[in-house]
Design an enzyme around this catalytic site. Structure first.
Site, PDB file in Angstrom:
ATOM      1  N   THR A 234      47.792  40.526-134.529  1.00  0.00           N
ATOM      2  CA  THR A 234      49.094  40.222-134.517  1.00  0.00           C
ATOM      3  C   THR A 234      49.441  39.266-135.530  1.00  0.00           C
ATOM      4  O   THR A 234      48.876  38.593-135.905  1.00  0.00           O
ATOM      5  CB  THR A 234      49.447  39.356-133.060  1.00  0.00           C
ATOM      6  OG1 THR A 234      50.804  38.902-133.341  1.00  0.00           O
ATOM      7  CG2 THR A 234      48.425  38.232-133.055  1.00  0.00           C
ATOM      8  N   VAL A 235      50.606  39.768-136.240  1.00  0.00           N
ATOM      9  CA  VAL A 235      51.124  38.972-137.347  1.00  0.00           C
ATOM     10  C   VAL A 235      51.691  37.524-136.871  1.00  0.00           C
ATOM     11  O   VAL A 235      51.860  36.751-137.709  1.00  0.00           O
ATOM     12  CB  VAL A 235      52.197  39.723-137.943  1.00  0.00           C
ATOM     13  CG1 VAL A 235      51.766  41.018-138.711  1.00  0.00           C
ATOM     14  CG2 VAL A 235      53.605  39.855-137.280  1.00  0.00           C
ATOM     15  N   ASP A 236      51.628  37.425-135.723  1.00  0.00           N
ATOM     16  CA  ASP A 236      52.341  36.236-135.172  1.00  0.00           C
ATOM     17  C   ASP A 236      51.286  35.084-135.210  1.00  0.00           C
ATOM     18  O   ASP A 236      51.913  34.021-134.765  1.00  0.00           O
ATOM     19  CB  ASP A 236      53.041  36.575-133.822  1.00  0.00           C
ATOM     20  CG  ASP A 236      54.280  37.397-133.929  1.00  0.00           C
ATOM     21  OD1 ASP A 236      54.931  37.520-134.878  1.00  0.00           O
ATOM     22  OD2 ASP A 236      54.531  38.237-132.909  1.00  0.00           O
TER      23      ASP A 236
ATOM     24  N   MET B  99      59.585  36.948-140.234  1.00  0.00           N
ATOM     25  CA  MET B  99      59.294  36.984-138.721  1.00  0.00           C
ATOM     26  C   MET B  99      58.693  35.847-138.061  1.00  0.00           C
ATOM     27  O   MET B  99      58.329  35.009-138.800  1.00  0.00           O
ATOM     28  CB  MET B  99      58.340  38.148-138.671  1.00  0.00           C
ATOM     29  CG  MET B  99      59.051  39.542-138.925  1.00  0.00           C
ATOM     30  SD  MET B  99      57.907  40.827-138.681  1.00  0.00           S
ATOM     31  CE  MET B  99      59.138  42.368-138.502  1.00  0.00           C
TER      32      MET B  99
END
EC number: 2.7.1.90
Lengths: 419, 419
Positions: free
Chosen positions: B142-144, B190
C-alpha cells in the site's frame, strides 16, 4: 579582435534543460578565452542587466559548470519581464547598452522564447543605432515548442517525454482497476495556445484502444456533447478512458474551458484547472467515476526524466550561439535542423531574428487525426525522435544531485536604475 | 506433501511495485515445482476467484515474469471490492473455497492493504472451519504505508521518492522565477488518513529555507490564519513558498478541506482538490501569484522513478510469502524488519494476520516538527532509507518497456456466481 566579455540571460518559463544551454555557452566561451573574457549572467534574467546585477560565472569551477547540464530550473534566475515598447521606453534599451559598455560586454546571449527573440533583436538594432559594437544571439528555449524556423525548441522534448511516460504509467494503473473503480482519468498538461505538449501524450499509445483515448487540443474547438459521447463509447468498449487535456482547451467561440466560470465536480468555483472542469462534466453527463491530475510545473522541471536528445540539443544551441557570435554573426539564432526522421538525425542551423521574433508556430492540422482526438502518423513521426534517449542525473541519497549556485555579483559601476 | 496449485490476487489501489511482488511469488513458486503446481492469478483480484476467472500464469515465459518486476499497475487486474460481512454473507466465502477446491488450490496469496489482510484472515478461518486445507498468506502492499507491525509497506518507498524528487524539481523551477512570477506553489499528494506521503516531500529539503517550506499533514488540524501567516512570512523571507499538502488535510472538527461528497466502493470518502482549495485561500487572503499541481495516479504509477529499495522489498515479500506457505505457515504476512538505520539494513520477518487486519498505523507525532509543518530528524531517519537507489526500467523508443499481459483464462468448472 580585442577580447570582450559576454552577457547571458535566461528568460521566461524555465525548463528541465535551459541550464544545459547555459552550460553550452559557458563551456564554449571558456574554450575561446582568447576572444571572450568573462561570461556574466543576468540575475533573474534581463532584469539583472537593467539593475546591473551581474553574476560572475568565472567564479564557477569547471565541475560546477558541468553540473548545470543536468540541473533543472533557471540556475541564474529567470523572469517574466518583457522590455517595454522601444519607441516610448527607449531609456530601458539605452540602459542595457550602458551596462554592457560599463562591463565591456560585446556578446549578448539571450535564452528564451518569442518575446525574448524580439527583445534580442531590438537590443541589437539599438546597439547598432548607437554605434555600440554588439553581437546579439538568441538561444531558443520553450516547452511550448512554438518558435518558427527551428525544427523544435529545447525544453519541449523533455516535457514531451514526461507527459508520454506519465500517460503510459497512469493508464496502466487505471486499466488494472477499472472493473470496479475509476473509469475516466484526465491529465491536464501545459500549452495555452498550441497543443504540442498534449500531442506528446499520444506517444504513449501505439494501436487502437491504447491510452490516451482522447486528446483535447486547443486547436480543435471543444464540443461537450461530442466529447462526452466519445468518452462514454470508450468506457463501454475498453472499460476505461484516459484523456490528455491541454490547459488551452477552448470552445468554438474561443472561451477557455478553464475560464468558463464553471464550478468543478465538488461545487467549488473554478480557479483555473481544465481537468476538474472536465471531471465535473463527466460526473454530470455520464456519472462515471473519475480521477484527474494536473502536472503543472512538475512537467517542465522533471529533469530526472529528461530526453537525452533534448539535453544534447539544448547544449548544442548554447555552444553554437557562442560560435556564431565569434564568427561575427549578429541578430541570429541557432536552430535545430532535422535532416532525417528514421533514424533521427539533426544538425545546427541558423536563422535571422527578424524571422523569429513574435512569430508563433502552431501545430499543423495534419499532425492531428481527422476526428480531432489523437495524433496522426505524421504527428508521431515528428514527435517521437524528440523523446529518444535517457539522460539520468547523478543521484545521492535517493535524490538527484542538482546544483544550486551561490550568485556572486560583480561590483556595480553605474547609478541605480528602476526597471 | 501432495503438490497443489496456488492462487494469487492483487487488491485495492495498485502501486509502482505490486507486480514486483507478483514476480517474487511466481518465480519462487517455479523454483518449488515439486510442491506448487500452477500459480493462478485472479482476474481483477479476488473477484476473479469469485467468478472463477483464473489467469494461468504458467503460460508466461520466464522472461515475461521477469518483466513484471519493472512494470507498474496491476498486471492481472486489481479491484476495490471488499468481501461482505462473513456472518451475513457466508456464501461468498464458501464460494471462494469451492473455487479453490475445484482447481486444487492449496495456497492463497493475497497482495494488498488493511482490508485485504482482513479478508485473507477470514478466508483462512473459514477454510479451517470447513476442513479445507489452505495456507493463506497476505503480502503487504500500500502506498499509504499504514500497515502495522511491518517497518514499511512495499509501494510506499516509490511514491515517497516520486514526491521528494518532484518537490525538489518544482521548487527549483519556482525559485528561479519568483522575483517576477509565481510566489506560492502547492503540490497535492495522496494520503487520506495519514501523512506518510506528504512527509516524504520533506526529504527534498535539508536546511532552513529549503523547500518544501510547509507540509500540511492530516494529523495536524488545519488553521487557516496560522497557515496563511506562515505562507506570507515564507514569501517575505525566501521570496517564494513551496507547500506539500495531503489530500486528507482537515480542520480541527475533522472536516476535510476538499470534501468531494462522494464515496468509493469501500465506503471511504472520495477526496480531491485540496490544492485548488488552498490556492483559493492564498488568492483571497494574501493575493500572491500561485500555481498548483495534483499528482494523483502519477505518483503511485511512476515506475520510471521507483526506489530500488522498494522494488527489492516488494519482490522479497512476494518470495517470502511462498516460502512461509511452504513451511506450512497460515494466516501470516511477511514483514519488513529494519535492523539498522545507517547504513540501512533490513530483513524479512513474519506477523500474524490477526495483528494486521483492520489496524491502521498512523504517523508518530514526533516524526513531525513541533510547529506541525515539517518533518523532524526522527521522521527523516525513518523515511530516507526507503527512497534509496534507482531501478530504471528498460527503455525502447524513448518510453519504458512495460509488459501488458494477455490474460489467458483457465476453463471454468463451476456454475456461474454473482459476486
Amino acid at each position: 579582435m580585442a577580447k570582450q566579455n559576454a552577457f547571458y540571460a535566461q528568460s521566461g518559463g524555465v525548463t528541465a534543460v535551459i541550464n544545459a544551454s547555459a552550460c553550452g555557452v559557458i563551456e564554449t566561451a571558456r574554450q575561446h578565452g582568447d576572444a571572450i573574457g568573462t561570461v556574466y549572467a543576468g540575475r533573474n534574467g534581463i532584469i539583472g542587466a537593467l539593475t546591473e546585477e551581474l553574476i560572475d560565472t568565472s567564479a564557477l569551477s569547471d565541475q560546477q559548470v558541468q553540473q548545470l547540464r543536468h540541473t533543472p530550473g533557471g540556475a541564474f534566475g529567470s523572469c517574466r519581464y518583457k522590455l517595454k515598447d522601444i519607441d516610448s521606453h527607449r531609456s530601458q534599451y539605452e540602459r542595457l547598452i550602458e551596462v554592457f559598455k560599463a562591463h565591456d560586454i560585446g556578446y549578448f546571449f539571450y535564452n528564451g522564447g518569442n518575446d525574448s527573440a524580439d527583445t534580442c533583436l531590438k537590443v541589437s538594432q539599438l546597439a547598432d543605432a548607437m554605434g555600440y559594437p554588439l553581437k546579439a544571439v538568441h538561444i531558443p528555449k520553450t516547452v511550448d515548442n512554438d518558435l518558427p524556423v527551428t525544427d523544435n525548441c529545447p525544453g519541449f522534448g523533455s516535457v514531451a517525454k514526461y507527459i508520454a511516460v506519465s500517460t503510459q504509467e497512469a493508464a496502466m494503473d487505471i486499466e488494472s482497476m477499472c472493473a470496479t473503480s475509476t473509469k475516466v482519468f484526465i491529465l491536464e498538461v501545459m500549452g495555452r495556445h498550441a497543443g504540442w505538449i498534449a500531442a506528446a501524450g499520444g506517444l504513449a499509445g501505439h494501436k487502437e484502444g491504447d491510452a490516451p483515448h482522447l486528446i483535447i487540443f486547443p486547436e480543435i474547438p471543444f464540443d461537450r456533447a461530442t466529447v462526452m459521447a466519445r468518452v462514454d463509447d470508450c468506457v463501454k468498449k475498453f472499460g476505461f478512458c484516459v484523456m490528455v487535456v491541454s490547459e488551452g482547451a477552448r470552445y468554438a467561440d474561443g472561451t477557455f474551458l478553464a475560464d468558463a466560470g464553471t464550478t468543478d465536480a465538488f461545487g467549488h468555483k473554478q480557479l483555473g484547472g481544465v481537468a476538474p472542469t472536465l471531471a465535473g462534466m463527466i460526473k454530470q453527463d455520464l456519472g462515471h467515476k473519475f480521477h484527474w491530475a494536473v502536472a503543472d510545473y512538475l512537467q517542465r522541471s522533471a529533469r530526472h526524466l529528461a530526453s537525452a536528445t533534448d539535453v544534447e540539443q539544448a547544449y548544442a544551441v548554447g555552444a553554437a550561439a557562442v560560435k556564431l557570435a565569434l564568427e561575427g554573426k549578429n541578430s541570429v539564432m541557432p536552430t535545430i535542423v532535422r535532416t532525417q526522421d528514421t533514424p533521427y538525425a539533426w544538425e545546427i542551423g541558423e536563422a535571422c531574428l527578424s524571422d523569429i521574433a513574435n512569430v508563433e508556430k502552431m501545430m499543423p492540422r495534419d499532425f492531428i487525426t481527422p476526428d480531432g482526438f489523437g495524433i496522426s502518423e505524421l504527428g508521431r513521426q515528428y514527435l517521437s525522435p524528440l523523446i529518444q534517449g535517457e539522460d539520468c542525473p547523478p543521484y545521492v541519497n535517493g535524490l538527484p544531485q542538482y546544483i544550486r549556485l551561490q550568485h556572486q555579483l560583480v561590483a556595480k559601476k553605474l547609478p541605480d536604475f528602476e526597471p
